[in-house]
Write a protein that holds these residues in place. Structure first.
Motif, PDB file in Angstrom:
ATOM      1  N   ASP A  47       0.818  -1.212   0.000  1.00 38.41           N
ATOM      2  CA  ASP A  47       0.000   0.000   0.000  1.00 38.41           C
ATOM      3  C   ASP A  47       0.850   1.259   0.000  1.00 38.41           C
ATOM      4  OD1 ASP A  47      -2.822  -1.129   0.336  1.00 38.41           O
ATOM      5  OD2 ASP A  47      -1.729  -2.125   1.943  1.00 38.41           O
ATOM      6  N   GLU A  48       2.038   1.159   0.554  1.00 45.37           N
ATOM      7  CA  GLU A  48       2.972   2.286   0.549  1.00 45.37           C
ATOM      8  C   GLU A  48       4.385   1.729   0.492  1.00 45.37           C
ATOM      9  OE1 GLU A  48       4.224   6.204   3.238  1.00 45.37           O
ATOM     10  OE2 GLU A  48       2.499   4.986   3.804  1.00 45.37           O
ATOM     11  N   ALA A  49       5.187   2.267  -0.413  1.00 45.92           N
ATOM     12  CA  ALA A  49       6.563   1.802  -0.576  1.00 45.92           C
ATOM     13  C   ALA A  49       7.534   2.850  -0.067  1.00 45.92           C
ATOM     14  CB  ALA A  49       6.851   1.487  -2.042  1.00 45.92           C
ATOM     15  N   LEU A  50       8.322   2.490   0.922  1.00 48.11           N
ATOM     16  CA  LEU A  50       9.346   3.359   1.466  1.00 48.11           C
ATOM     17  C   LEU A  50      10.716   2.867   1.010  1.00 48.11           C
ATOM     18  CD1 LEU A  50       8.120   3.665   5.176  1.00 48.11           C
ATOM     19  CD2 LEU A  50       7.614   5.204   3.262  1.00 48.11           C
ATOM     20  N   VAL A  51      11.604   3.806   0.732  1.00 44.26           N
ATOM     21  CA  VAL A  51      12.961   3.462   0.324  1.00 44.26           C
ATOM     22  C   VAL A  51      13.922   3.996   1.380  1.00 44.26           C
ATOM     23  CG1 VAL A  51      14.757   3.782  -1.407  1.00 44.26           C
ATOM     24  CG2 VAL A  51      12.379   3.457  -2.121  1.00 44.26           C
TER      25      VAL A  51
END
Length: 242
Positions: A47-51
């Protein structure tokens, strides 16, 4: 068991861009969780991609700053190098420990305070069958996973009064890109794979989905009286190491 047993919960999964982490992220999402994936590259099927780089205090803090409360934390990201005790460079030892172990600590430092305020949570750390065996070809990796198991037990005791459960999963050989790369480095990749399969009495490699099912159980209320435990999922490999 409800098909949406993680409904209304937020799960943060590291290593979500591939392999076991991706399988866990997908399974949790199918069970109703809002899944946030954290990796060195954007993860799909979240649902949310963090790098972020788990080696960086500031990077982890920045990635998690706007995330809000996390109900479930899964640390599946890990790195490794091939080598024994003295032929693995000290810098590689430090780097592996930084990602695999201290990375878990960085994540908990940000996730646990909010879990405490919410009255509980579930933390899963990915260990390995190699944590419990002499592993000359993966000395630094195996040592880091042994440290993960010690960290699991200590964190479980520290956080129990807050309703936060901490468990570890210890897989044997799981059919991931990392494992396939190790076969490809062998003189005969097909023979290397066949020999590895023979180490598992059930006669096959594990699949990422196998680990994801165990992770779902440990993250859910079905395991509400389980904490501080190391859960093998190894096709019987630890019964007779061969």
């Amino acid at each position: 068991m409800s098909d949406m047993e993680l409904g209304g919960r937020t799960a943060l999964v590291t290593g979500a861009a591939s392999g076991i982490g991706a399988a866990i992220a997908g399974r949790f999402r199918a069970a109703g969780a809002r899944v946030v994936g954290l990796d060195l590259r954007p993860a799909a099927n979240v649902d949310e991609a963090l790098v972020a780089d788990l080696r960086s205090d500031a990077g982890v803090a920045e990635a998690m700053a706007g995330l809000g409360a996390v109900d479930i934390l899964v640390h599946a990201a890990a790195i490794s190098v091939h080598g024994g005790v003295i032929d693995t460079d000290p810098a590689a030892w430090a780097d592996i420990h930084d990602v695999n172990v201290i990375g878990a600590v960085r994540l908990m430092r940000h996730a646990v305070p909010a879990m405490r305020k919410r009255g509980g949570g579930s933390i899963l750390l990915l260990s390995s069958i190699n944590a419990g065996f002499a592993t000359p070809t993966l000395a630094a990796y195996a040592a880091s996973k042994a440290a993960i198991e010690s960290l699991t037990r200590t964190a479980a005791l520290e956080f129990a009064a807050d309703g936060i459960r901490v468990n570890a999963i210890a897989p044997a050989s799981v059919d991931t890109p990392l494992l396939r790369d190790s076969f490809d480095r062998a003189e005969d990749p097909a023979a290397a794979r066949a020999a590895n399969v023979l180490r598992h009495p059930l006669g096959r490699l594990g699949m990422p989905g196998d680990v994801a099912e165990l992770a779902l159980f440990l993250a859910s209320d079905r395991s509400s009286w389980i904490t501080g435990a190391i859960h093998p999922i190894d096709g019987g490999a630890s019964v007779t190491r061969r």
